[in-house]
Design a protein around this motif. Structure first.
Motif, PDB file in Angstrom:
ATOM      1  N   GLY A   1      77.723  38.860  64.839  1.00  0.00           N
ATOM      2  CA  GLY A   1      77.406  37.784  66.027  1.00  0.00           C
ATOM      3  C   GLY A   1      77.434  36.534  65.667  1.00  0.00           C
ATOM      4  O   GLY A   1      76.693  35.990  64.836  1.00  0.00           O
ATOM      5  N   ILE A   2      77.961  35.455  66.340  1.00  0.00           N
ATOM      6  CA  ILE A   2      77.859  34.206  65.729  1.00  0.00           C
ATOM      7  C   ILE A   2      77.305  33.443  67.313  1.00  0.00           C
ATOM      8  O   ILE A   2      77.647  33.880  68.528  1.00  0.00           O
ATOM      9  CB  ILE A   2      79.112  33.498  65.443  1.00  0.00           C
ATOM     10  N   GLY A   3      76.647  32.418  67.159  1.00  0.00           N
ATOM     11  CA  GLY A   3      76.107  31.671  68.387  1.00  0.00           C
ATOM     12  C   GLY A   3      74.724  31.834  68.683  1.00  0.00           C
ATOM     13  O   GLY A   3      74.187  32.482  67.995  1.00  0.00           O
TER      14      GLY A   3
ATOM     15  N   GLY B   1      71.109  32.690  68.836  1.00  0.00           N
ATOM     16  CA  GLY B   1      70.561  33.996  69.187  1.00  0.00           C
ATOM     17  C   GLY B   1      71.322  35.357  68.917  1.00  0.00           C
ATOM     18  O   GLY B   1      70.867  36.448  69.235  1.00  0.00           O
ATOM     19  N   ALA B   2      72.481  35.103  68.467  1.00  0.00           N
ATOM     20  CA  ALA B   2      73.466  36.103  68.274  1.00  0.00           C
ATOM     21  C   ALA B   2      72.998  37.165  67.167  1.00  0.00           C
ATOM     22  O   ALA B   2      72.414  36.745  66.063  1.00  0.00           O
ATOM     23  CB  ALA B   2      74.903  35.859  67.998  1.00  0.00           C
ATOM     24  N   HIS B   3      73.085  38.346  67.245  1.00  0.00           N
ATOM     25  CA  HIS B   3      72.641  39.257  66.384  1.00  0.00           C
ATOM     26  C   HIS B   3      73.861  40.002  65.639  1.00  0.00           C
ATOM     27  O   HIS B   3      74.834  40.152  66.273  1.00  0.00           O
ATOM     28  CB  HIS B   3      71.907  40.535  67.102  1.00  0.00           C
ATOM     29  N   SER B   4      73.840  40.542  64.406  1.00  0.00           N
ATOM     30  CA  SER B   4      74.823  41.277  63.748  1.00  0.00           C
ATOM     31  C   SER B   4      74.357  42.329  62.956  1.00  0.00           C
ATOM     32  O   SER B   4      73.001  42.498  62.871  1.00  0.00           O
ATOM     33  CB  SER B   4      75.506  40.415  62.618  1.00  0.00           C
ATOM     34  N   LYS B   5      75.233  43.407  63.038  1.00  0.00           N
ATOM     35  CA  LYS B   5      74.889  44.562  62.012  1.00  0.00           C
ATOM     36  C   LYS B   5      76.211  44.495  61.158  1.00  0.00           C
ATOM     37  O   LYS B   5      77.156  45.102  61.555  1.00  0.00           O
ATOM     38  CB  LYS B   5      74.606  45.811  62.995  1.00  0.00           C
ATOM     39  N   LEU B   6      75.823  44.708  59.824  1.00  0.00           N
ATOM     40  CA  LEU B   6      76.874  44.599  59.012  1.00  0.00           C
ATOM     41  C   LEU B   6      76.541  45.703  57.929  1.00  0.00           C
ATOM     42  O   LEU B   6      75.451  45.865  57.351  1.00  0.00           O
ATOM     43  CB  LEU B   6      77.089  43.271  58.216  1.00  0.00           C
ATOM     44  N   SER B   7      77.416  46.424  57.531  1.00  0.00           N
ATOM     45  CA  SER B   7      77.270  47.465  56.376  1.00  0.00           C
ATOM     46  C   SER B   7      78.124  47.012  55.243  1.00  0.00           C
ATOM     47  O   SER B   7      78.954  46.582  55.273  1.00  0.00           O
ATOM     48  CB  SER B   7      78.275  48.669  56.841  1.00  0.00           C
ATOM     49  N   PHE B   8      77.154  47.039  53.858  1.00  0.00           N
ATOM     50  CA  PHE B   8      77.542  47.028  52.756  1.00  0.00           C
ATOM     51  C   PHE B   8      77.456  48.109  51.921  1.00  0.00           C
ATOM     52  O   PHE B   8      77.048  49.034  52.297  1.00  0.00           O
ATOM     53  CB  PHE B   8      76.733  45.590  52.052  1.00  0.00           C
ATOM     54  N   PRO B   9      77.966  48.220  50.854  1.00  0.00           N
ATOM     55  CA  PRO B   9      78.004  49.458  49.863  1.00  0.00           C
ATOM     56  C   PRO B   9      76.946  49.941  49.514  1.00  0.00           C
ATOM     57  O   PRO B   9      76.405  51.073  49.395  1.00  0.00           O
ATOM     58  CB  PRO B   9      78.714  49.085  48.552  1.00  0.00           C
ATOM     59  N   ASP B  10      75.773  49.006  49.429  1.00  0.00           N
ATOM     60  CA  ASP B  10      74.391  49.398  49.139  1.00  0.00           C
ATOM     61  C   ASP B  10      73.256  49.351  50.239  1.00  0.00           C
ATOM     62  O   ASP B  10      72.077  49.675  49.990  1.00  0.00           O
ATOM     63  CB  ASP B  10      73.752  48.822  47.917  1.00  0.00           C
ATOM     64  N   ARG B  11      73.676  48.981  51.496  1.00  0.00           N
ATOM     65  CA  ARG B  11      72.698  48.530  52.419  1.00  0.00           C
ATOM     66  C   ARG B  11      73.370  48.469  53.912  1.00  0.00           C
ATOM     67  O   ARG B  11      74.503  47.859  53.837  1.00  0.00           O
ATOM     68  CB  ARG B  11      71.833  47.441  52.080  1.00  0.00           C
ATOM     69  N   VAL B  12      72.617  48.442  55.044  1.00  0.00           N
ATOM     70  CA  VAL B  12      73.040  47.976  56.246  1.00  0.00           C
ATOM     71  C   VAL B  12      71.934  46.924  56.593  1.00  0.00           C
ATOM     72  O   VAL B  12      70.890  47.264  56.585  1.00  0.00           O
ATOM     73  CB  VAL B  12      72.880  49.245  57.299  1.00  0.00           C
ATOM     74  N   VAL B  13      72.474  45.821  57.161  1.00  0.00           N
ATOM     75  CA  VAL B  13      71.738  44.573  57.401  1.00  0.00           C
ATOM     76  C   VAL B  13      71.892  44.400  58.963  1.00  0.00           C
ATOM     77  O   VAL B  13      72.856  44.286  59.442  1.00  0.00           O
ATOM     78  CB  VAL B  13      72.200  43.632  56.453  1.00  0.00           C
ATOM     79  N   ARG B  14      70.860  43.831  59.600  1.00  0.00           N
ATOM     80  CA  ARG B  14      70.542  43.016  60.763  1.00  0.00           C
ATOM     81  C   ARG B  14      70.303  41.611  60.674  1.00  0.00           C
ATOM     82  O   ARG B  14      69.296  41.402  59.828  1.00  0.00           O
ATOM     83  CB  ARG B  14      69.706  43.791  61.831  1.00  0.00           C
ATOM     84  N   ARG B  15      70.962  40.862  61.109  1.00  0.00           N
ATOM     85  CA  ARG B  15      70.561  39.424  61.152  1.00  0.00           C
ATOM     86  C   ARG B  15      70.620  38.708  62.674  1.00  0.00           C
ATOM     87  O   ARG B  15      71.253  39.481  63.534  1.00  0.00           O
ATOM     88  CB  ARG B  15      71.656  38.635  60.291  1.00  0.00           C
ATOM     89  N   ALA B  16      70.107  37.795  62.601  1.00  0.00           N
ATOM     90  CA  ALA B  16      69.939  36.934  64.048  1.00  0.00           C
ATOM     91  C   ALA B  16      70.052  35.424  63.596  1.00  0.00           C
ATOM     92  O   ALA B  16      69.612  34.903  62.806  1.00  0.00           O
ATOM     93  CB  ALA B  16      68.707  37.269  64.573  1.00  0.00           C
ATOM     94  N   ARG B  17      70.935  34.565  64.492  1.00  0.00           N
ATOM     95  CA  ARG B  17      71.014  33.344  64.455  1.00  0.00           C
ATOM     96  C   ARG B  17      69.833  32.775  65.125  1.00  0.00           C
ATOM     97  O   ARG B  17      69.061  33.235  65.926  1.00  0.00           O
ATOM     98  CB  ARG B  17      72.217  32.812  65.093  1.00  0.00           C
ATOM     99  N   PRO B  18      69.667  31.399  64.904  1.00  0.00           N
ATOM    100  CA  PRO B  18      68.441  30.865  65.541  1.00  0.00           C
ATOM    101  C   PRO B  18      68.725  31.002  67.263  1.00  0.00           C
ATOM    102  O   PRO B  18      69.893  30.504  67.772  1.00  0.00           O
ATOM    103  CB  PRO B  18      68.473  29.412  65.297  1.00  0.00           C
ATOM    104  N   ARG B  19      67.585  30.935  68.058  1.00  0.00           N
ATOM    105  CA  ARG B  19      67.756  31.482  69.321  1.00  0.00           C
ATOM    106  C   ARG B  19      68.122  30.080  70.374  1.00  0.00           C
ATOM    107  O   ARG B  19      69.140  30.011  71.292  1.00  0.00           O
ATOM    108  CB  ARG B  19      66.387  32.099  70.108  1.00  0.00           C
ATOM    109  N   HIS B  20      67.549  29.077  69.958  1.00  0.00           N
ATOM    110  CA  HIS B  20      67.540  27.980  71.029  1.00  0.00           C
ATOM    111  C   HIS B  20      68.814  27.223  70.706  1.00  0.00           C
ATOM    112  O   HIS B  20      69.137  26.891  69.618  1.00  0.00           O
ATOM    113  CB  HIS B  20      66.347  26.911  70.842  1.00  0.00           C
ATOM    114  N   PRO B  21      69.644  26.678  71.537  1.00  0.00           N
ATOM    115  CA  PRO B  21      70.789  26.134  71.623  1.00  0.00           C
ATOM    116  C   PRO B  21      70.826  24.888  70.737  1.00  0.00           C
ATOM    117  O   PRO B  21      71.558  24.647  69.663  1.00  0.00           O
ATOM    118  CB  PRO B  21      71.308  25.744  72.763  1.00  0.00           C
ATOM    119  N   LYS B  22      69.603  24.102  70.809  1.00  0.00           N
ATOM    120  CA  LYS B  22      69.196  22.852  70.007  1.00  0.00           C
ATOM    121  C   LYS B  22      69.211  23.127  68.632  1.00  0.00           C
ATOM    122  O   LYS B  22      69.569  22.590  67.528  1.00  0.00           O
ATOM    123  CB  LYS B  22      68.135  22.050  70.428  1.00  0.00           C
ATOM    124  N   ASP B  23      68.447  24.213  68.333  1.00  0.00           N
ATOM    125  CA  ASP B  23      68.143  24.859  66.908  1.00  0.00           C
ATOM    126  C   ASP B  23      69.518  25.271  66.358  1.00  0.00           C
ATOM    127  O   ASP B  23      69.966  25.033  65.133  1.00  0.00           O
ATOM    128  CB  ASP B  23      67.046  25.980  66.914  1.00  0.00           C
TER     129      ASP B  23
END
Length: 396
Positions: A279-281, A283-305
């Motif tokens: 997820g880009i943009g 407040g966008a969220h990502s879910k990504l899998s790696f060989p040793d873990r699964v990670v959730r990430r989020a970008r800054p929510r406010h457009p200015k940030d």
């Protein structure tokens, strides 16, 4: 084939459950601005004040995407979804530049599904045509209702005539079109819902998303609730939607989604089947899998940030999913599908043994909330109606 052995090196992050091979990958792009914030909306959207900073925002999106490349390098992208907010506020030239950048940076599948969300209040025929020429293959229109009374009650910026014009133009230009409808609206009854469904079906869309209006926290409707149909009336409306669309030839494949054969939204199916997504943009969220873990990430929510961050540094939030997270999140997604999932997919997408579902499935069987057909696990009609009760059985 023997299972992979994960070894934690001194000082390294301890291995968490993870899939044995990467699942399919999708890209989500968030556009956070709307002309006006709807009173029921709890999405990360912001009323536009002043000029839309679209050029600067797409610059930030492409920097964000470029910085994420090392973590998804070489993985083909199956679908792209540009959501919001109101992405159709972006000019066609900027959408073209965004999608050209995506194609340059990512190995996009030749027949990738590329969806853009659009508001009928921003409809222009030339604009829709230019979106198609930029590479958008699927348009999702936020109709909500064709009746001016309910559109006004929902705070929408379009009228019924604009909804009809946008739907007609979209279906003439795009091979795949989704229409969003809402029901159990303030003052709505079954006859009014029937008219909305008939209006939508008259256009012949390939896909319909039908949502029950709910009062979400931190919205204008939550602060000043309108008079809504009671629970029994709302339940009857849900049954009316299901029966009407089934009779019209639409398969009810997910909690709120209906499609003609072969026209299900591939991007959303990837979510429900616990695929990966970047997820880009704002407040966008990502879910990504790696060989040793699964990670959730989020970008800054406010457009200015987000614009200030512009892809630099670490994501705003990051969380490694443990076994309890993976079990619950897989089931929370997969049990939205009326057709369910293959039991082996659970282990393939989470790295967990299928036996970790045993206690929850046994209790769900006892309550009549799931059905088993060989390796297929799916919610029963009762489980679909009481989905939250079913999902709670898989919490830690």
């Amino acid at each position: 084939m023997t299972a992979a052995v994960r070894v934690a090196l001194p000082g390294a992050r301890p291995a968490q459950p993870a899939p044995s091979r990467p699942p399919p990958l999708a890209l989500y792009v968030h556009v956070p601005w709307c002309v006006r914030k709807c009173p029921y909306c709890d999405f990360n959207s912001h009323a536009l004040r002043g000029e839309l900073p679209e050029a600067a925002y797409v610059d930030a999106l492409l920097v964000d995407l470029e910085r994420a490349l090392p973590e998804i390098w070489g993985r083909p992208v199956e679908t792209v979804f540009v959501g919001g907010g109101t992405p159709s506020l972006l000019s066609p030239e900027v959408v073209d530049r965004l999608l050209a950048g995506v194609r340059t940076l990512l190995p996009l599948r030749p027949y990738a599904e590329i969806t853009l969300e659009a508001n009928p209040g921003t409809f222009e025929l030339g604009r829709f045509r230019a979106f198609r020429e930029a590479g958008v293959t699927r348009l999702s229109l936020g109709i909500q209702s064709f009746d001016d009374r309910y559109l006004e009650a929902l705070g929408r910026i379009h009228a019924g005539r604009e909804a009809h014009a946008a739907a007609e133009a979209a279906l003439a230009l795009f091979d795949q079109v989704n229409l969003d409808l809402m029901y159990a609206l303030p003052g709505q009854d079954g006859a009014a819902l029937a008219r909305d469904l008939a209006a939508a079906l008259a256009h012949g869309p390939q896909h319909l998303s039908c949502y029950h209006l709910t009062l979400e926290p931190n919205t204008a409707f939550a602060a000043a609730p309108p008079a809504l149909p009671d629970d029994d009336t709302a339940a009857a409306m849900q049954e009316q939607v299901e029966a009407t669309l089934a009779e019209a030839g639409y398969g009810h494949y997910e909690t709120s989604a209906y499609a003609r054969a072969g026209q299900a939204c591939r991007h959303n199916l990837n979510y429900w089947l616990f695929g990966d997504y970047l997820g880009i943009g704002a407040g966008a969220h990502s879910k990504l899998s790696f060989p040793d873990r699964v990670v959730r990430r989020a970008r800054p929510r406010h457009p200015k940030d987000y614009l200030a961050w512009a892809g630099g540094g670490l994501p705003a939030e990051e969380r490694v999913l443990d076994a309890d997270d993976l079990r619950f999140e897989f089931m929370m997604n997969a049990l939205r599908l009326n057709g369910g999932f293959q039991e082996g997919l659970f282990g393939e997408r989470t790295g967990l043994a299928p036996g970790t579902l045993a206690a929850g499935l046994a209790e769900a069987d006892r309550r009549g909330l799931v059905e088993r057909d060989g390796p297929t696990i799916r919610p029963s009609p009762l489980g679909r109606r009481f989905l939250n009760d079913l999902l709670q059985l898989f919490l830690a």
